[in-house]
Every structure is written in C-alpha cells, then in structure tokens.
Write a protein that holds these residues in place. Structure first.
Motif, PDB file in Angstrom:
ATOM      1  N   ARG A   1       0.822  -1.237  -0.163  1.00 31.53           N
ATOM      2  CA  ARG A   1       0.107   0.122  -0.091  1.00 31.53           C
ATOM      3  C   ARG A   1       0.773   1.438   0.020  1.00 31.53           C
ATOM      4  N   GLN A   2       1.975   1.322   0.617  1.00 29.08           N
ATOM      5  CA  GLN A   2       2.904   2.237   0.692  1.00 29.08           C
ATOM      6  C   GLN A   2       3.263   2.584  -0.583  1.00 29.08           C
ATOM      7  N   VAL A   3       3.746   1.592  -1.313  1.00 31.23           N
ATOM      8  CA  VAL A   3       4.186   1.863  -2.815  1.00 31.23           C
ATOM      9  C   VAL A   3       3.146   2.614  -3.606  1.00 31.23           C
ATOM     10  N   GLN A   4       1.887   2.428  -3.320  1.00 32.76           N
ATOM     11  CA  GLN A   4       0.901   3.139  -4.242  1.00 32.76           C
ATOM     12  C   GLN A   4       1.027   4.719  -4.060  1.00 32.76           C
ATOM     13  N   SER A   5       1.711   5.085  -2.889  1.00 32.26           N
ATOM     14  CA  SER A   5       1.729   6.690  -2.682  1.00 32.26           C
ATOM     15  C   SER A   5       2.966   7.085  -3.507  1.00 32.26           C
ATOM     16  N   HIS A   6       3.730   6.365  -4.272  1.00 34.87           N
ATOM     17  CA  HIS A   6       4.925   6.662  -5.017  1.00 34.87           C
ATOM     18  C   HIS A   6       4.433   6.857  -6.590  1.00 34.87           C
ATOM     19  N   CYS A   7       5.324   7.787  -7.255  1.00 33.08           N
ATOM     20  CA  CYS A   7       5.094   7.949  -8.715  1.00 33.08           C
ATOM     21  C   CYS A   7       5.555   6.435  -9.571  1.00 33.08           C
ATOM     22  N   ALA A   8       4.876   6.161 -10.249  1.00 33.23           N
ATOM     23  CA  ALA A   8       4.906   4.788 -11.004  1.00 33.23           C
ATOM     24  C   ALA A   8       6.132   4.885 -11.790  1.00 33.23           C
TER      25      ALA A   8
ATOM     26  N   THR B   1       8.885   7.273 -11.543  1.00 36.95           N
ATOM     27  CA  THR B   1      10.241   7.601 -10.673  1.00 36.95           C
ATOM     28  C   THR B   1      10.450   6.825  -9.510  1.00 36.95           C
ATOM     29  N   GLY B   2       9.260   6.365  -8.931  1.00 35.05           N
ATOM     30  CA  GLY B   2       9.359   5.790  -7.524  1.00 35.05           C
ATOM     31  C   GLY B   2       9.650   6.954  -6.391  1.00 35.05           C
ATOM     32  N   LEU B   3       9.539   8.148  -6.877  1.00 30.43           N
ATOM     33  CA  LEU B   3       9.443   9.219  -5.859  1.00 30.43           C
ATOM     34  C   LEU B   3       7.968   9.357  -5.358  1.00 30.43           C
ATOM     35  N   TRP B   4       7.827  10.188  -4.019  1.00 29.16           N
ATOM     36  CA  TRP B   4       6.664  10.332  -3.562  1.00 29.16           C
ATOM     37  C   TRP B   4       5.576  11.264  -4.464  1.00 29.16           C
ATOM     38  N   LYS B   5       4.359  10.940  -4.546  1.00 32.00           N
ATOM     39  CA  LYS B   5       3.611  11.802  -5.227  1.00 32.00           C
ATOM     40  C   LYS B   5       3.426  13.070  -4.366  1.00 32.00           C
ATOM     41  N   ARG B   6       2.876  14.075  -5.053  1.00 37.94           N
ATOM     42  CA  ARG B   6       2.695  15.277  -4.459  1.00 37.94           C
ATOM     43  C   ARG B   6       1.995  15.388  -3.269  1.00 37.94           C
ATOM     44  N   GLU B   7       0.654  14.901  -3.258  1.00 34.88           N
ATOM     45  CA  GLU B   7      -0.170  14.985  -1.896  1.00 34.88           C
ATOM     46  C   GLU B   7       0.484  14.067  -0.894  1.00 34.88           C
ATOM     47  N   ALA B   8       1.361  12.992  -0.991  1.00 35.29           N
ATOM     48  CA  ALA B   8       1.865  12.340  -0.082  1.00 35.29           C
ATOM     49  C   ALA B   8       3.178  13.147   0.373  1.00 35.29           C
ATOM     50  N   PHE B   9       3.633  13.767  -0.493  1.00 31.02           N
ATOM     51  CA  PHE B   9       4.999  14.410  -0.014  1.00 31.02           C
ATOM     52  C   PHE B   9       4.878  15.687   0.901  1.00 31.02           C
ATOM     53  N   LEU B  10       3.725  16.530   0.280  1.00 33.54           N
ATOM     54  CA  LEU B  10       3.194  17.491   1.307  1.00 33.54           C
ATOM     55  C   LEU B  10       2.658  17.163   2.667  1.00 33.54           C
ATOM     56  N   GLY B  11       1.848  16.046   2.672  1.00 33.78           N
ATOM     57  CA  GLY B  11       1.636  15.487   3.852  1.00 33.78           C
ATOM     58  C   GLY B  11       2.543  14.959   4.962  1.00 33.78           C
ATOM     59  N   LEU B  12       3.753  14.515   4.050  1.00 36.77           N
ATOM     60  CA  LEU B  12       4.685  14.001   5.260  1.00 36.77           C
ATOM     61  C   LEU B  12       5.626  15.043   5.304  1.00 36.77           C
ATOM     62  N   SER B  13       5.815  16.019   4.658  1.00 34.74           N
ATOM     63  CA  SER B  13       6.546  17.177   4.978  1.00 34.74           C
ATOM     64  C   SER B  13       5.953  18.021   6.013  1.00 34.74           C
ATOM     65  N   GLU B  14       4.452  18.046   5.928  1.00 37.00           N
ATOM     66  CA  GLU B  14       3.944  18.863   7.215  1.00 37.00           C
ATOM     67  C   GLU B  14       4.235  18.002   8.621  1.00 37.00           C
ATOM     68  N   LYS B  15       4.232  16.775   8.557  1.00 39.17           N
ATOM     69  CA  LYS B  15       4.605  15.973   9.617  1.00 39.17           C
ATOM     70  C   LYS B  15       5.958  16.310  10.293  1.00 39.17           C
ATOM     71  N   GLU B  16       7.093  16.249   8.943  1.00 33.08           N
ATOM     72  CA  GLU B  16       8.285  16.686   9.398  1.00 33.08           C
ATOM     73  C   GLU B  16       8.550  18.219  10.028  1.00 33.08           C
ATOM     74  N   PHE B  17       7.616  18.952   9.423  1.00 30.75           N
ATOM     75  CA  PHE B  17       7.713  20.253   9.895  1.00 30.75           C
ATOM     76  C   PHE B  17       7.419  20.487  11.363  1.00 30.75           C
ATOM     77  N   GLN B  18       6.179  19.662  11.761  1.00 32.32           N
ATOM     78  CA  GLN B  18       5.767  19.556  13.254  1.00 32.32           C
ATOM     79  C   GLN B  18       7.069  19.083  13.987  1.00 32.32           C
ATOM     80  N   ARG B  19       7.548  17.859  13.550  1.00 29.27           N
ATOM     81  CA  ARG B  19       8.736  17.232  14.270  1.00 29.27           C
ATOM     82  C   ARG B  19       9.653  17.982  14.403  1.00 29.27           C
TER      83      ARG B  19
END
Length: 338
Positions: A164-171, A173-191
C-alpha cells in the motif's frame, strides 16, 4: 500519571514514528484484505479478539480489528507498546498476574484482558510499527507452533502494508507523489518544531534535453527521468523526502541539516542532471536543473510557508543571467542570494 507501570520506548523512537507516518495508513478506512488476515489469524489460533495495532506517539490505533468495538486506546494502556520493543512474539498468559498490566483498566475492566500474544508488524526498513495481536478473556498458554503461526500472519500484514505504501509513489520515478510528499513534509515540519531541528526545502525543475537529441519517444523520456530520479535519491539521507510535484517539478525536504549542506546538495542535483543528460545525448548542453532553496523560519506556520518561498526562489532563477540556484535568505526583507 497512570496508576500502572509506564511503557518502554524503543531505542530510536523518532525514526520509528517517522516510519509509521510514512506508511500513510493512520486514520484510513478498514481494508478488506487486512480484515481477512485478522479474522483468519483469530479463527486459526482460537482467539475471540484480533487486532492490527499501530503504536503512534500517544496512542495505539487499530488498523483492523475483530471481536472488539474500540478504534484506539491511550498508549499507556497498550500491551502492544511493550510488544514493539522486541522482534519476537510477546506472550502474556495471565495479565492479572503480570506487574506491567495487573492494574491496567483494560485488565481490571472491559474487555477484561487475561491472555495476550503480539507479533511485530514491520516497515520496509525494519521498524516495528505495531503488532498483529490476539487477545482472550481466559488465561492459557501459547505453544511454539502457535507463536510461529502468529509470526507468519504478522509478516503477511507487513507485506500488505508495504504494498500500500508503494501506491503513494510515482509509478515512473518511484518518488513520493505530490499529495503524499506535502502531507509527510507537514509532519516533519511539526517534528522539527518539537525536536528543535531545522528543515531545508529544495524546489526544482528539470529541463530535459531537446527531444530531437534523445530519440525513442515517450519510452525514452520515461527511462530518462527514472534514471535521473535514481541518481537524485542517492543524495538523500534516510529521513529526507524526495517528491515529484508535477511533470518536470520536484521537491526535496532535507531533515535536520545545515544551510551549507543544503546548498551543496542543490549543486549536486544540478551536476547529477548535467552528467546524466550528457551521457544520454553526447552533448555538453543537454538539459539542466534550476533550484530554489529555503530554510525553516521561526515565523513559519506550516510547510506551505516554506514551499511558497522555495517556489519564489525558483522563479528568480528564470531571470536572464540568473544563477541556476537561488536561496531565500531573509523572509521579512525578501533577500535572495545564490
């Protein structure tokens, strides 16, 4: 303070919490595939309650459950908060006789837990995210064979989570998709606010070589961006986030790093692209990367503030005779330097 012993913390709790965030399953709807695994484990091993429990910072949240209505409990009540400390199956034959749990509200009241067995559910990088656990209101033993069966079911859950985690990556490039990147970046911001670390954000675009120099059409273009993304990933640390924001736009969040390192990585992104594109075309001028860089400021309210500054810095690289890399230096005064 809870009237029962506190739970132990894993050795690298921040890394474990980060891995938990990055599976992107907290607060998601019930999954029929995971529900079937839980029901099968519960039925096979003869237990009335089965759970996939994800141990978050202050709670355990049930990704899947059978035999119980609750969706979560405080972490201090969670048997699974103890089970994630080990890689082995944790078995409690009689919780009422165990000093860690005999005053726990889940033991002295509903659901009156007596027996517990939990096997770790792991992330792709080996962090214990939680457990597949079985609970009974009766005391009894648990054989070595039963432990092994529970462990195999937990490994199956881990594989499903990884899929399921793989589904959040660009098919491509294998990089995080935009929505996932922004959501996880916000968590890193709070951390970063919580831990006192500092983030840097690189927002960049890749201008590929002219199509006539490449040949091969869209397939060649996909192969090119895939290879380039693989090279960029080698520049990232284990906690950093690299995402594909649009067709030719990318973002890299650097976790707990200095401005000097951020600028070095920006230059490396450009060099990696130049070298890779030249290897495909044989031309010295064969596509390039432009980068906008910013650091987390004390006045920032969210990752969105950093993203706006990084995008503005990138826009400045488009000016005639501008450098490929521009960095926002001062939010209030709007100063920028390369």
């Amino acid at each position: 303070m809870a009237p029962y012993p506190d739970y132990p913390l894993p050795e690298d709790e921040e890394a474990r919490l980060r891995a938990l965030e990055r599976i992107l399953l907290l607060e998601t709807p019930s999954d029929p595939h995971l529900d079937r695994i839980v029901r099968l484990a519960s039925t096979t091993l003869g237990m009335p309650i089965g759970l996939i429990s994800l141990v978050d910072q202050n709670r355990q949240w049930f990704l899947s459950r059978t035999g119980i209505d609750a969706c979560e409990t405080p972490r201090e009540m969670a048997f699974c908060a103890h089970a994630i400390i080990t890689d082995e199956v944790m078995v409690i034959p009689d919780a009422s006789e165990d000093g860690r749990f005999n005053t726990n509200p889940l033991v002295i009241g509903e659901p009156n837990i007596r027996f517990y067995a939990g096997a770790p559910v792991k992330s792709a990088d080996g962090q214990n995210l939680g457990t597949l656990c079985l609970i009974d209101q009766q005391t009894h033993g648990f054989s070595d064979e039963q432990r092994e069966v529970l462990k195999m079911f937990a490994e199956q859950v881990s594989r499903e989570i990884e899929f399921r985690q793989v589904q959040s990556h660009c098919a491509v490039t294998g990089l995080w998709k935009r929505e996932a990147f922004l959501g996880l970046s916000e968590k890193e911001f709070q951390r970063a606010i919580r831990t006192g670390n500092r983030l840097h954000l690189l927002y960049f675009d890749h201008r590929p070589p002219p199509a006539e120099r490449l040949g091969g059409g869209s397939e060649s273009a996909e192969q090119g961006i895939r290879g380039l993304a693989a090279g960029w990933q080698t520049l990232c640390g284990p906690a950093d986030l690299l995402g594909r924001m649009a067709d030719r736009m990318f973002a890299l969040l650097l976790v707990n790093t200095s401005t000097v390192r951020a600028m070095d990585i920006a230059r490396s992104l450009c060099a990696e692209a130049n070298q890779f594109n030249q290897s495909r075309t044989g031309h010295c001028e064969a596509g390039e990367v432009h980068v906008g860089v910013t650091a987390q400021e004390s006045t920032d309210l969210s990752i969105a503030d950093m993203l706006v500054r990084a995008e503005n810095a990138l826009y400045l690289t488009m000016d005639e005779d501008a450098d490929q890399i521009m960095r926002v230096q001062d939010t209030e005064n709007g100063k920028v330097r390369s």
